[in-house]
Design a protein around this motif. Structure first.
Motif, mmCIF file in Angstrom:
data_model
loop_
_atom_site.group_PDB
_atom_site.id
_atom_site.type_symbol
_atom_site.label_atom_id
_atom_site.label_comp_id
_atom_site.label_asym_id
_atom_site.label_seq_id
_atom_site.Cartn_x
_atom_site.Cartn_y
_atom_site.Cartn_z
ATOM 1 N N ALA A 169 53.447 37.928 -51.177
ATOM 2 C CA ALA A 169 54.554 37.065 -51.711
ATOM 3 C C ALA A 169 54.801 36.135 -50.645
ATOM 4 N N ILE A 170 54.884 36.346 -49.508
ATOM 5 C CA ILE A 170 55.338 35.597 -48.376
ATOM 6 C C ILE A 170 54.288 34.417 -48.277
ATOM 7 N N VAL A 171 53.179 34.484 -48.569
ATOM 8 C CA VAL A 171 52.160 33.232 -48.787
ATOM 9 C C VAL A 171 52.484 32.311 -49.954
ATOM 10 N N GLU A 172 52.647 33.341 -51.156
ATOM 11 C CA GLU A 172 52.986 32.418 -52.065
ATOM 12 C C GLU A 172 54.449 31.872 -52.270
ATOM 13 N N THR A 173 55.350 32.098 -51.497
ATOM 14 C CA THR A 173 56.595 31.560 -51.521
ATOM 15 C C THR A 173 56.573 30.068 -50.629
ATOM 16 N N ARG A 174 55.532 29.775 -49.889
ATOM 17 C CA ARG A 174 55.079 28.745 -49.174
ATOM 18 C C ARG A 174 54.497 27.556 -50.127
ATOM 19 N N LYS A 175 54.195 28.129 -51.205
ATOM 20 C CA LYS A 175 53.381 26.952 -52.125
ATOM 21 C C LYS A 175 54.250 26.203 -53.018
#
Length: 286
Positions: A169-175
């Protein structure tokens, strides 16, 4: 379709899936396909106690293909019923642990800051202790029972899913699509669970597949140690424990056959989980 096609390219994984489906079918259909209910005292005959595999019943004339224990309990029926308990405990605890872990991991990744720090410190603290130790302590407090074992396994497992979901989710929150959702003034709950979470499912499937095998093994260990399910509804671990004292007397079948069923179940699930990991993670593909 792509996932199914690539999964079927591994014959061992397909074999594991077929084996697991067969085991699950035996467990579900146990009351209808087994010759007796091994825990109904009215169906047991002490004259059939301790019979080796392939023996005929003195009471009914039927064949005990895997032998009987000291109470005249058909081991084939006992294993089928034991599989029911083991799979029930594992799947129910898995469902609740995933729900709790997903909520905690998604919240930590999306909100960040002190919330993230607090949740992840709790996760790190729990994962620093062996799972069996935490489960033993909890069951010493709760007592024996299927519901107690399920609660203990939920507490033991949720941290794995929380960490897995948070990492994705941390990776996705930056998209960009998360920023767009925030600009549209969508609620935090809608962003987390309708936009963010669906993109974190693939690694969750892999971890869940591996963890259900670990849950079965952990429940069997607890029952073998005498702190798991009660003797009135024994799982595979308790069946192994019941036959342990008879190994030296030559009645190997009371313990060995439940052990084979337990190992086969865990191996089948691990074969499926390993292949799913390769299929869902392109970096692992050659």
């Amino acid at each position: 379709m792509r996932i199914a096609r690539e999964f079927c390219e591994d014959r061992l994984a397909v074999l594991g899936l077929v084996l697991f489906l067969a085991i699950a079918a035996i467990a579900i259909l146990a009351p209808w396909i087994t010759p007796q209910n091994p825990y109904d005292l009215a169906q047991l005959d002490i004259m059939d106690g301790g019979l080796p595999p392939g023996s005929e019943s003195f009471a009914t004339g039927g064949t005990y293909w895997l032998g009987t224990d000291e109470q005249g309990r058909d081991m084939l029926s006992a294993i089928a019923y034991g599989l029911r308990i083991s799979l029930l405990v594992a799947t129910v605890s898995l469902a609740f642990a995933i729900a709790i872990g997903v909520a905690a991991g998604t919240t930590a990744a999306y909100l960040g800051g002190k919330v993230d720090t607090l949740i992840m410190r709790v996760v790190d603290l729990q994962l620093s202790f062996p799972s069996i130790l935490i489960a033993l302590i909890l069951l010493a407090l709760f007592g024996r029972g299927i519901d107690k074992v399920i609660i203990a396994l939920i507490i033991v497992q949720w941290a794995y899913y929380a960490r897995t979901v948070r990492s994705s989710a941390i990776v996705e929150t930056r998209k960009d699509y998360i920023d767009a959702a925030r600009c549209l003034a969508l609620s935090h709950r809608r962003i987390m669970f309708r936009h963010l979470l669906p993109n974190c499912v693939p690694p969750l499937i892999v971890v869940g597949t591996v963890q259900i095998a670990q849950a079965i093994a952990l429940e069997a260990t607890l029952s073998f140690l005498g702190v798991g399910v009660p003797i009135t509804e024994p799982s595979l671990g308790l069946l192994i424990a019941n036959g342990y004292d008879y190994l030296l007397s030559g009645r190997y079948w009371v313990s060995i056959f439940p052990g084979i069923a337990l190992v086969a179940t865990i191996i089948a699930i691990n074969l499926v989980g390993d292949r799913l990991r390769d299929v869902l993670n392109p970096r692992l593909q050659t």
